[in-house]
Design a protein around this motif. Structure first.
Motif, mmCIF file in Angstrom:
data_model
loop_
_atom_site.group_PDB
_atom_site.id
_atom_site.type_symbol
_atom_site.label_atom_id
_atom_site.label_comp_id
_atom_site.label_asym_id
_atom_site.label_seq_id
_atom_site.Cartn_x
_atom_site.Cartn_y
_atom_site.Cartn_z
ATOM 1 N N PRO A 118 0.813 -1.226 0.000
ATOM 2 C CA PRO A 118 0.000 0.000 0.000
ATOM 3 C C PRO A 118 0.848 1.279 0.000
ATOM 4 N N ALA A 119 2.065 1.228 0.572
ATOM 5 C CA ALA A 119 2.930 2.411 0.623
ATOM 6 C C ALA A 119 3.352 2.856 -0.777
ATOM 7 N N ASP A 128 1.674 5.997 -1.883
ATOM 8 C CA ASP A 128 1.866 7.202 -1.068
ATOM 9 C C ASP A 128 2.321 8.407 -1.890
ATOM 10 N N SER A 136 -4.033 8.254 0.202
ATOM 11 C CA SER A 136 -4.360 7.706 1.529
ATOM 12 C C SER A 136 -5.245 8.645 2.353
ATOM 13 N N GLN A 137 -5.348 9.934 1.952
ATOM 14 C CA GLN A 137 -6.186 10.865 2.706
ATOM 15 C C GLN A 137 -7.600 10.981 2.136
ATOM 16 N N SER A 141 -9.380 4.608 1.487
ATOM 17 C CA SER A 141 -8.776 3.553 2.303
ATOM 18 C C SER A 141 -7.947 2.667 1.376
ATOM 19 N N VAL A 142 -6.640 2.539 1.661
ATOM 20 C CA VAL A 142 -5.748 1.755 0.805
ATOM 21 C C VAL A 142 -5.337 0.498 1.574
ATOM 22 N N ASN A 143 -5.676 -0.674 1.031
ATOM 23 C CA ASN A 143 -5.379 -1.950 1.689
ATOM 24 C C ASN A 143 -4.887 -2.979 0.685
ATOM 25 N N VAL A 157 -8.357 0.080 -3.308
ATOM 26 C CA VAL A 157 -8.508 1.492 -2.951
ATOM 27 C C VAL A 157 -10.005 1.763 -2.856
#
Length: 187
Positions: free
Chosen positions: A36-37, A40, A54-55, A58-60, A69
């Motif tokens: 997930p990073a 970023d 990420s803001q 929801s990222v998983n 996402v």
């Protein structure tokens, strides 16, 4: 005028920051696995402001090769999909209703080798930064001796301690590079 203890403490702190920056750089280097990073660095427009994904979502991980996402608001999916597609990550998201699936394309052997070269290069840059910090610390100590604030024995001791800290940080960089290479080469 700073003391030898302050010079050592500052050097240690700056070397720790160099390692942290190097770790951050490594998270952005793609391996075959989903992370997930990785997203970023991708920004999307949200009410006129560029924000990290990420803001606004929801990222998983869905599985080892797929990132999911989930936008917080309806209507953001298309913007997020466009931002990921236009990023330089080479990813191709697929929309499933509100959810975006971002599959990680498998990396070719050639691409893996390129990535390990990149990791080594970044590791070398981090080592150079550490060595520059060591040199700066030793120059500060020499200046204290020249100004007769510290003795030559203090200088030798300080240089030995700074060298120990340098060796420790360089070993940590080597360890991080080796781990990342293993991660990249694992199919």
């Amino acid at each position: 005028m700073s003391t030898i203890a302050e010079i050592k403490q500052t050097t240690q702190h700056k070397m720790d920051q160099t390692i942290a920056a190097f770790r951050n750089t490594l998270t952005k280097i793609r391996t075959g696995r989903a992370n997930p990073a990785l997203l970023d660095t991708v920004h999307v427009e949200y009410y006129g402001t560029m924000m990290p994904i990420s803001q606004v979502a929801s990222v998983n991980l869905l599985d080892a090769r797929t990132i999911s996402v989930q936008p917080f608001e309806k209507g953001m999916g298309a913007k997020i999909e466009k931002a990921i597609r236009e990023s330089d990550l080479g990813l191709n998201p697929a929309a499933m209703g509100d959810l975006l699936r971002v599959p990680m394309p498998p990396m070719s052997e050639e691409r893996r080798k390129e990535m390990t070269k990149l990791v080594r290069h970044e590791g070398e840059n981090a080592k150079i930064a550490i060595r520059n910090l060591r040199r700066d610390a030793n120059e500060h100590v020499k200046k204290l001796v020249k100004d007769k604030v510290a003795s030559e024995d203090d200088q030798k001791r300080a240089e030995a301690e700074v060298q120990k800290v340098t060796d420790k940080h360089i070993a940590e960089i080597d360890h991080l590079v080796a781990d990342k290479e293993k991660e990249i080469m694992a199919v």
